[in-house]
Design an enzyme around this catalytic site. Structure first.
Site, PDB file in Angstrom:
ATOM      1  N   LYS A  21      23.079  39.140  14.493  1.00 36.29           N
ATOM      2  CA  LYS A  21      22.003  39.075  13.506  1.00 36.29           C
ATOM      3  C   LYS A  21      21.752  37.624  13.115  1.00 36.29           C
ATOM      4  O   LYS A  21      22.684  36.891  12.780  1.00 36.29           O
ATOM      5  CB  LYS A  21      22.403  39.895  12.271  1.00 36.29           C
ATOM      6  CG  LYS A  21      21.308  40.056  11.241  1.00 36.29           C
ATOM      7  CD  LYS A  21      21.790  40.956  10.103  1.00 36.29           C
ATOM      8  CE  LYS A  21      20.716  41.141   9.041  1.00 36.29           C
ATOM      9  NZ  LYS A  21      21.214  41.972   7.921  1.00 36.29           N
TER      10      LYS A  21
ATOM     11  N   HIS B 163      19.532  36.631  10.668  1.00 34.67           N
ATOM     12  CA  HIS B 163      18.947  36.505   9.334  1.00 34.67           C
ATOM     13  C   HIS B 163      19.877  37.196   8.337  1.00 34.67           C
ATOM     14  O   HIS B 163      20.869  37.814   8.713  1.00 34.67           O
ATOM     15  CB  HIS B 163      17.550  37.130   9.290  1.00 34.67           C
ATOM     16  CG  HIS B 163      17.537  38.594   9.627  1.00 34.67           C
ATOM     17  ND1 HIS B 163      17.571  39.052  10.921  1.00 34.67           N
ATOM     18  CD2 HIS B 163      17.523  39.692   8.835  1.00 34.67           C
ATOM     19  CE1 HIS B 163      17.560  40.387  10.914  1.00 34.67           C
ATOM     20  NE2 HIS B 163      17.536  40.787   9.665  1.00 34.67           N
TER      21      HIS B 163
END
Length: 221
Positions: free
Chosen positions: A105, A107
């Site tokens: 991921k 963000h």
């Protein structure tokens, strides 16, 4: 030895359509007459009961002598979650758990790990479904050692297929033990399943196919 606990777990898997018989291809590319698909657990009651089976195995084997539980994505995620809940509920052993993302991921909090963040010296146990050729554990270990300087001594799985790994004469479980120093604890083995079917009767087509497969691919200690 086929105990009542093992019989109960085999019947649980069959009742949930997790242990199936027919013609399947494993991750290692072998054609097998039986298959274990933990992705077929899909109800709250099944998850709760599954966690209790794993929790009992963990409690009996190592008690609370570990720091965290890891469930490899994807099937290991609900297994570790259910086991952690049952350990706390049934034995008062409340341990953190964590799992990995297949895609990192980029963000929010970011990263590839969800849940507990391991630290150097943590004793981590792995919760998985099966070991066939040992491919998954070889993918898992770099993820864990990339998190911190952790110790991985024990792994708990639903079924030990007792199959030869990459080295002739050695099962994948033996290879995992030698390569990583991990003890693999299985709730049941393929021998247990075979013996259960023999005792139950009515599996005249499945048993010969299993016997041939076991003779070709399995090694029993």
């Amino acid at each position: 030895m086929l105990t009542q606990e093992k019989k109960a777990f085999i019947e649980f898997m069959m009742g949930a359509d997790v242990l199936r018989f027919g013609s399947f291809v494993t991750k290692s590319g072998r054609n097998t007459p039986y298959f274990v698909n933990t992705g077929n657990y899909k109800t709250g009651l099944q998850s709760s009961k599954l966690g209790e089976f794993y929790a009992a195995a963990i409690h009996d084997a190592i008690g609370g002598e570990f720091d965290a539980m890891f469930g490899p994505a994807y099937k290991g995620i609900p297994l570790a979650t259910a086991a952690a809940g049952a350990l706390a509920r049934n034995y008062g052993i409340d341990k953190p758990f964590f799992f990995n993302r297949k895609e990192v991921k980029d963000h929010g909090e970011g990263g590839a790990i969800v849940g507990y963040k391991p630290v150097d010296g943590d004793r981590v146990i792995i919760i998985e479904d099966v070991i066939t050729a040992g491919t998954a554990i070889r993918e898992t270990m770099p993820i864990l050692t990339g998190c911190a300087d952790v110790q991985v001594r024990d792994m708990f799985i639903s079924v030990n297929r007792c199959e030869v790994g990459a080295t002739p004469g050695k099962t994948a479980v033996m290879e995992v033990g030698e390569a990583f120093g991990i003890r693999v604890h299985a709730l049941v083995t393929v021998q247990d399943i075979y013996e259960y079917l023999k005792q139950q009767g009515g599996y005249d087509e499945v048993l010969p196919a299993m016997a041939r497969y076991m003779e070709q691919y399995c090694i029993f200690e």
